[in-house]
Design a protein around this motif. Structure first.
Motif, PDB file in Angstrom:
ATOM      1  N   ASP A 118      23.732 -10.229  -1.018  1.00  0.00           N
ATOM      2  CA  ASP A 118      22.790  -9.955  -2.685  1.00  0.00           C
ATOM      3  C   ASP A 118      23.075  -9.185  -3.016  1.00  0.00           C
ATOM      4  OD1 ASP A 118      24.099 -12.610  -2.518  1.00  0.00           O
ATOM      5  OD2 ASP A 118      21.640 -13.417  -1.615  1.00  0.00           O
ATOM      6  N   ASN A 119      22.040  -7.727  -2.268  1.00  0.00           N
ATOM      7  CA  ASN A 119      22.260  -6.945  -3.396  1.00  0.00           C
ATOM      8  C   ASN A 119      23.150  -5.665  -3.367  1.00  0.00           C
ATOM      9  OD1 ASN A 119      19.261  -7.654  -1.526  1.00  0.00           O
ATOM     10  ND2 ASN A 119      19.084  -6.168   0.144  1.00  0.00           N
ATOM     11  N   VAL A 120      24.246  -6.264  -3.153  1.00  0.00           N
ATOM     12  CA  VAL A 120      25.074  -5.406  -3.592  1.00  0.00           C
ATOM     13  C   VAL A 120      25.804  -5.606  -4.931  1.00  0.00           C
ATOM     14  CG1 VAL A 120      27.895  -4.988  -2.420  1.00  0.00           C
ATOM     15  CG2 VAL A 120      26.520  -4.720  -1.415  1.00  0.00           C
ATOM     16  N   ARG A 121      25.218  -7.183  -5.077  1.00  0.00           N
ATOM     17  CA  ARG A 121      25.956  -7.338  -5.784  1.00  0.00           C
ATOM     18  C   ARG A 121      25.058  -7.436  -7.186  1.00  0.00           C
ATOM     19  NH1 ARG A 121      29.584 -11.374  -6.715  1.00  0.00           N
ATOM     20  NH2 ARG A 121      30.472 -11.705  -4.692  1.00  0.00           N
ATOM     21  N   HIS A 122      23.894  -7.187  -7.350  1.00  0.00           N
ATOM     22  CA  HIS A 122      22.875  -6.710  -7.922  1.00  0.00           C
ATOM     23  C   HIS A 122      23.162  -5.280  -8.704  1.00  0.00           C
ATOM     24  CE1 HIS A 122      20.297  -9.531  -7.747  1.00  0.00           C
ATOM     25  NE2 HIS A 122      19.635  -9.683  -6.617  1.00  0.00           N
ATOM     26  N   GLY A 123      24.128  -3.862  -7.386  1.00  0.00           N
ATOM     27  CA  GLY A 123      24.624  -2.942  -8.582  1.00  0.00           C
ATOM     28  C   GLY A 123      25.675  -2.574  -8.516  1.00  0.00           C
ATOM     29  N   LEU A 124      26.855  -1.986  -7.544  1.00  0.00           N
ATOM     30  CA  LEU A 124      27.841  -1.867  -7.481  1.00  0.00           C
ATOM     31  C   LEU A 124      28.272  -2.876  -7.925  1.00  0.00           C
ATOM     32  CD1 LEU A 124      29.877  -0.108  -6.468  1.00  0.00           C
ATOM     33  CD2 LEU A 124      30.110  -1.119  -4.116  1.00  0.00           C
ATOM     34  N   ASN A 125      28.021  -4.299  -7.577  1.00  0.00           N
ATOM     35  CA  ASN A 125      29.611  -5.086  -8.112  1.00  0.00           C
ATOM     36  C   ASN A 125      28.658  -6.129  -8.945  1.00  0.00           C
ATOM     37  OD1 ASN A 125      31.266  -4.657  -6.138  1.00  0.00           O
ATOM     38  ND2 ASN A 125      31.192  -5.887  -4.148  1.00  0.00           N
ATOM     39  N   ARG A 126      27.522  -5.752  -9.774  1.00  0.00           N
ATOM     40  CA  ARG A 126      27.061  -6.605 -10.294  1.00  0.00           C
ATOM     41  C   ARG A 126      28.275  -7.822 -11.707  1.00  0.00           C
ATOM     42  NH1 ARG A 126      22.581  -3.743 -13.834  1.00  0.00           N
ATOM     43  NH2 ARG A 126      22.466  -5.759 -14.723  1.00  0.00           N
ATOM     44  N   ASP A 127      29.546  -6.781 -11.898  1.00  0.00           N
ATOM     45  CA  ASP A 127      30.832  -7.185 -12.858  1.00  0.00           C
ATOM     46  C   ASP A 127      31.649  -8.013 -12.108  1.00  0.00           C
ATOM     47  OD1 ASP A 127      30.989  -5.152 -11.396  1.00  0.00           O
ATOM     48  OD2 ASP A 127      33.027  -4.918 -12.228  1.00  0.00           O
ATOM     49  N   LEU A 128      31.338  -8.719 -11.150  1.00  0.00           N
ATOM     50  CA  LEU A 128      32.161  -9.271  -9.856  1.00  0.00           C
ATOM     51  C   LEU A 128      31.737 -11.254 -10.048  1.00  0.00           C
ATOM     52  CD1 LEU A 128      33.699  -7.244  -7.782  1.00  0.00           C
ATOM     53  CD2 LEU A 128      34.733  -7.600  -9.617  1.00  0.00           C
ATOM     54  N   GLY A 129      32.446 -11.805 -10.478  1.00  0.00           N
ATOM     55  CA  GLY A 129      32.079 -13.059 -10.053  1.00  0.00           C
ATOM     56  C   GLY A 129      31.917 -13.492  -8.762  1.00  0.00           C
ATOM     57  N   PHE A 130      32.569 -15.180  -8.833  1.00  0.00           N
ATOM     58  CA  PHE A 130      33.033 -15.680  -7.115  1.00  0.00           C
ATOM     59  C   PHE A 130      34.405 -16.249  -7.639  1.00  0.00           C
ATOM     60  CE2 PHE A 130      28.355 -15.315  -7.738  1.00  0.00           C
ATOM     61  CZ  PHE A 130      28.023 -14.399  -6.392  1.00  0.00           C
ATOM     62  N   THR A 131      34.830 -15.643  -8.143  1.00  0.00           N
ATOM     63  CA  THR A 131      36.727 -16.172  -8.217  1.00  0.00           C
ATOM     64  C   THR A 131      37.127 -15.806  -7.050  1.00  0.00           C
ATOM     65  OG1 THR A 131      37.453 -14.691  -9.546  1.00  0.00           O
ATOM     66  CG2 THR A 131      36.729 -16.571 -10.315  1.00  0.00           C
ATOM     67  N   GLU A 132      38.630 -16.140  -6.264  1.00  0.00           N
ATOM     68  CA  GLU A 132      39.027 -15.814  -5.613  1.00  0.00           C
ATOM     69  C   GLU A 132      39.534 -14.187  -5.042  1.00  0.00           C
ATOM     70  OE1 GLU A 132      42.904 -17.067  -2.369  1.00  0.00           O
ATOM     71  OE2 GLU A 132      41.804 -18.376  -3.093  1.00  0.00           O
ATOM     72  N   ALA A 133      40.495 -13.818  -7.375  1.00  0.00           N
ATOM     73  CA  ALA A 133      40.251 -12.347  -7.087  1.00  0.00           C
ATOM     74  C   ALA A 133      38.897 -11.425  -7.089  1.00  0.00           C
ATOM     75  CB  ALA A 133      41.135 -12.487  -8.616  1.00  0.00           C
ATOM     76  N   ASP A 134      38.219 -12.557  -7.323  1.00  0.00           N
ATOM     77  CA  ASP A 134      36.842 -11.500  -7.744  1.00  0.00           C
ATOM     78  C   ASP A 134      36.289 -11.236  -5.642  1.00  0.00           C
ATOM     79  OD1 ASP A 134      36.413 -11.130  -9.844  1.00  0.00           O
ATOM     80  OD2 ASP A 134      34.786 -12.192 -10.345  1.00  0.00           O
ATOM     81  N   ARG A 135      36.276 -11.813  -5.475  1.00  0.00           N
ATOM     82  CA  ARG A 135      36.083 -12.142  -3.979  1.00  0.00           C
ATOM     83  C   ARG A 135      36.386 -11.418  -3.582  1.00  0.00           C
ATOM     84  NH1 ARG A 135      32.371 -16.117  -1.800  1.00  0.00           N
ATOM     85  NH2 ARG A 135      32.515 -18.272  -2.909  1.00  0.00           N
ATOM     86  N   ILE A 136      37.852 -11.011  -2.934  1.00  0.00           N
ATOM     87  CA  ILE A 136      38.670  -9.622  -2.493  1.00  0.00           C
ATOM     88  C   ILE A 136      38.123  -8.171  -3.032  1.00  0.00           C
ATOM     89  CG2 ILE A 136      40.721  -9.023  -2.821  1.00  0.00           C
ATOM     90  CD1 ILE A 136      42.248 -11.983  -2.924  1.00  0.00           C
ATOM     91  N   GLU A 137      37.447  -8.220  -4.356  1.00  0.00           N
ATOM     92  CA  GLU A 137      37.635  -7.260  -5.095  1.00  0.00           C
ATOM     93  C   GLU A 137      36.149  -6.702  -4.760  1.00  0.00           C
ATOM     94  OE1 GLU A 137      37.455  -3.495  -7.411  1.00  0.00           O
ATOM     95  OE2 GLU A 137      38.540  -4.628  -6.257  1.00  0.00           O
ATOM     96  N   ASN A 138      35.533  -7.827  -4.064  1.00  0.00           N
ATOM     97  CA  ASN A 138      34.004  -7.089  -3.697  1.00  0.00           C
ATOM     98  C   ASN A 138      34.225  -7.259  -2.360  1.00  0.00           C
ATOM     99  OD1 ASN A 138      30.730  -7.993  -3.987  1.00  0.00           O
ATOM    100  ND2 ASN A 138      31.644  -9.541  -2.363  1.00  0.00           N
ATOM    101  N   ILE A 139      35.211  -7.540  -1.014  1.00  0.00           N
ATOM    102  CA  ILE A 139      34.936  -7.131  -0.068  1.00  0.00           C
ATOM    103  C   ILE A 139      36.110  -5.777  -0.196  1.00  0.00           C
ATOM    104  CG2 ILE A 139      36.243  -7.413   2.114  1.00  0.00           C
ATOM    105  CD1 ILE A 139      33.539  -9.113   1.113  1.00  0.00           C
ATOM    106  N   ARG A 140      36.787  -5.538  -0.898  1.00  0.00           N
ATOM    107  CA  ARG A 140      37.483  -4.303  -1.112  1.00  0.00           C
ATOM    108  C   ARG A 140      36.389  -3.183  -1.197  1.00  0.00           C
ATOM    109  NH1 ARG A 140      39.043  -0.121  -4.475  1.00  0.00           N
ATOM    110  NH2 ARG A 140      38.253  -0.838  -5.939  1.00  0.00           N
ATOM    111  N   ARG A 141      35.386  -3.034  -2.393  1.00  0.00           N
ATOM    112  CA  ARG A 141      34.900  -2.124  -2.703  1.00  0.00           C
ATOM    113  C   ARG A 141      33.562  -2.047  -1.494  1.00  0.00           C
ATOM    114  NH1 ARG A 141      32.853  -3.634  -8.742  1.00  0.00           N
ATOM    115  NH2 ARG A 141      34.350  -4.221  -9.852  1.00  0.00           N
ATOM    116  N   VAL A 142      33.161  -3.050  -0.763  1.00  0.00           N
ATOM    117  CA  VAL A 142      32.479  -2.932  -0.001  1.00  0.00           C
ATOM    118  C   VAL A 142      33.083  -1.862   1.492  1.00  0.00           C
ATOM    119  CG1 VAL A 142      30.895  -4.207   1.818  1.00  0.00           C
ATOM    120  CG2 VAL A 142      30.724  -4.732  -0.721  1.00  0.00           C
ATOM    121  N   GLY A 143      34.118  -2.866   1.216  1.00  0.00           N
ATOM    122  CA  GLY A 143      34.917  -1.602   2.548  1.00  0.00           C
ATOM    123  C   GLY A 143      35.038  -0.240   2.119  1.00  0.00           C
TER     124      GLY A 143
END
Length: 634
Positions: free
Chosen positions: A501-526
């Motif tokens: 949740d914290n990461v989605r307030h900043g680094l990943n605030r532009d991402l939603g919860f579609t499958e593609a966005d979830r993949i990109e969310n984890i890539r960035r966090v990784g």
């Protein structure tokens, strides 16, 4: 001398002469393609029959099968020679690619009968990948159809220059020249639009045999060659690759003993002689060829199409996946490209997901970006798309984790054509053609630094780790991760907690919860977790991270042993009963889409390093269990 012995000797001489004659015939690989029920299998069966490539027992079985499946009259159903699958015979369609060999007095042939149904376009693309010529069939009653256009586009895309337009079933339209001419004119307009520069059109009937081996008396207005004569005489330039610069993708390092070290593979372009200067890519190291070895002995020269082992004058590092090339004209090396991709899987492309990319003997990890556009094969329009569905043809950028030795596909099928493989299922999901490397790939380089991850870790007196907490929403990931960090802090460990949740307030605030966005969310966090581990930290991450592929992607970013997958194993009904944030309630009512566990899948870890069950233990007990598993921390 015994007359029987003489007869046997004469027979042996005849066989030797026959084999010698056929050994030196040229080989033509071609495919038949088109829409469903255009008569592809029937045509190939006719070619096999007319070239006398059917044994007597096969012919008897064919006649029996033809009567059983209800072929009109006593005539042979030639399609049954090729449609080997039971499902194909039952449905009367071709499903898989069927390869058949036949020969005439002038040439040898390998023909691939490709399926016409849209669902099996991927099979057709596979058959076309090695073909020199394509016979595109059109049912004279139906004219140019969508699948005719799709197959023609794919044949042109894959680089088949010799196209035969066979307007089939002319017997069913009473050999009407006007209808034939209209079909050819319609196809010619489409062919020009997609870049097919030339094609050979002919009216045929595979069932009746019109214009197959001889010109048909039913169509005196057709003055061109019959099909088999065209196939026997069409010019296939097999020497074109030999005029290109030398290329040898290494398949195997040949080291039978301490006195011999060579590099084996199939020469894909050019020629090589002992004394030639060569360059090994991607390293760029150079050497000189000392000898060229085959099973038949050493060669003074080897050319494209030959499988050889080459030896070097120097001890150059070279292994499978490397490319040996002419020193003065090497291929390019890059890790970012533009490519045309044909998607071949029922599951759509996952943008940002890591796939295996196989190009020649090279295997690398690759991610595909959102397509720039897909191509409508009917109108040739470029359409916006977020992903690639089954049979879609699109242009997209892709990036690899290691440099790839390549050439544009139009210059080299071997170094320009690739396949994509799903890392989890091992299915081939796509095939593509590289266009060019991206400029940024050549302008961005790794900057060396003197202080590395080992020095950072030594300063903190700890071994870097990424503790990856995964589980359903409400399983307790964040709570347990927080407890673990508190205990590590008391032990004077240097840590940082990345919470979903914290990461989605900043680094990943532009991402939603579609499958593609979830993949990109984890890539960035990784990527962030890897940088923090490089700084010597123990990184804790608390993310649902529902897909195994993305968790494995992060694992592969780190040195072995540094990625610790912690599965917070909580049953869905327990997590939903907790529903601290009220998310399950919203998901069940349809207010929250793509929610993991409800309308989006969660792929549980199969072999996590640590598993905790929050039904059986409290968060504090789970944290203590994890710390015990982690010790010692150095």
């Amino acid at each position: 001398m015994d007359p029987i012995y003489k007869t046997d000797a004469l027979i042996a001489e005849d066989i030797d002469a026959y084999l010698e004659q056929h050994q030196h015939k040229s080989l033509l690989r071609f495919i038949t393609c088109g829409s469903v029920d255009d008569g592809k299998s029937t045509l190939i069966g006719r070619l096999l029959y007319d070239s006398k490539m059917i044994f007597e027992d096969q012919l008897e079985a064919l006649q029996s099968d033809s009567k059983r499946v209800g072929t009109q009259g006593q005539e042979i159903d030639f399609a049954l020679l090729v449609d080997g699958l039971a499902a194909e015979r039952e449905q009367g369609i071709t499903i898989d690619v069927a390869y058949r060999f036949f020969t005439t007095e002038k040439r040898k042939f390998i023909v691939a009968d490709c399926p016409g149904h849209e669902q099996y376009t991927r099979n057709m693309f596979t058959g076309a990948s090695t073909a020199d010529l394509a016979v595109i069939l059109i049912d004279a009653r139906k004219g140019v159809l969508v699948q005719t256009r799709r197959h023609s586009y794919l044949c042109n895309l894959i680089g088949i220059k010799n196209i035969v337009l066979a307007v089939n079933k002319m017997d069913l339209i009473d050999y009407d020249q006007a209808k034939y001419d209209a079909i050819v004119a319609d196809y010619a307009a489409f062919a020009e639009e997609i870049g097919i520069k030339a094609f050979t059109a002919m009216p045929i009937s595979g069932f009746k045999g019109d214009n197959i081996t001889t010109n048909s008396a039913n169509m005196p207005w057709y003055t061109g060659k019959p099909l088999i004569e065209h196939l026997e005489t069409v010019e296939i330039d097999n020497t074109a690759d030999q005029s290109k610069p030398f290329r040898l993708p290494v398949q195997w390092v040949n080291r039978p003993n301490l006195d011999f070290r060579g590099f084996s593979g199939l020469i894909s372009g050019g020629s090589v002689k002992p004394g030639d200067a060569v360059r090994v890519l991607p390293s760029g190291k150079t050497s000189v060829v000392t000898k060229i070895v085959t099973l038949d002995g050493e060669l003074d020269e080897a050319v494209a199409g030959q499988s050889v082992t080459v030896c070097f004058a120097d001890e150059v590092d070279c292994s499978r996946g490397n490319v040996i090339a002419a020193a003065d004209s090497p291929p390019e090396v890059s890790d970012q490209f533009e490519a045309t991709i044909v998607w071949m899987d029922d599951d759509a492309l996952h943008v940002g997901r890591s796939y295996w990319l196989k190009l020649g003997t090279q295997m690398v990890s690759a991610t595909v970006q959102q397509p720039k556009y897909t191509i409508n094969v009917n109108t040739m329009e470029h359409l916006a798309a977020k992903t690639l569905e089954l049979n879609a043809i699109g242009v997209a950028e892709l990036a690899t984790d290691k440099p790839l030795v390549f050439e544009a596909y139009e210059d080299s099928r071997t170094l320009g054509g690739f396949i994509l493989i799903d890392k989890i299922t091992n299915r081939t999901v796509g095939a593509g053609m590289l266009h060019f490397s991206l400029r940024r790939a050549q302008n961005v380089h790794w900057q060396p630094t003197d202080i590395g991850r080992e020095e950072h870790a030594a300063l903190k007196n700890q071994k870097p780790r990424v503790l990856w907490f995964t589980g359903l929403s409400g399983s307790g990931k964040s709570t347990i991760a927080n407890e673990v960090e508190k205990q590590l802090h008391l032990m004077n460990r240097h840590t940082f907690l990345l919470d979903g949740d914290n990461v989605r307030h900043g680094l990943n605030r532009d991402l939603g919860f579609t499958e593609a966005d979830r993949i990109e969310n984890i890539r960035r966090v990784g990527e962030v977790a890897k940088l923090m581990a490089d700084a010597g930290l123990i990184v804790l991450t608390a993310f649902i991270s529902p897909f195994r592929a993305e968790r494995d992607m992060v694992r592969k970013m780190l040195p072995e042993g540094e990625f610790i997958e912690i599965f917070v194993d909580t049953p869905l009904e327990v997590a939903e009963a907790r529903d601290v944030k009220g998310l399950y309630k919203k998901a069940r009512s349809g207010q929250l889409k793509n929610f993991t566990g409800i309308d989006s899948p969660y792929e549980a870890p199969e072999n996590p390093e640590i598993r905790v069950n929050t039904v059986e233990m409290t968060a504090a007990e789970a944290a203590e269990h994890i710390i015990r598993k982690l010790l010692p921390l150095k």
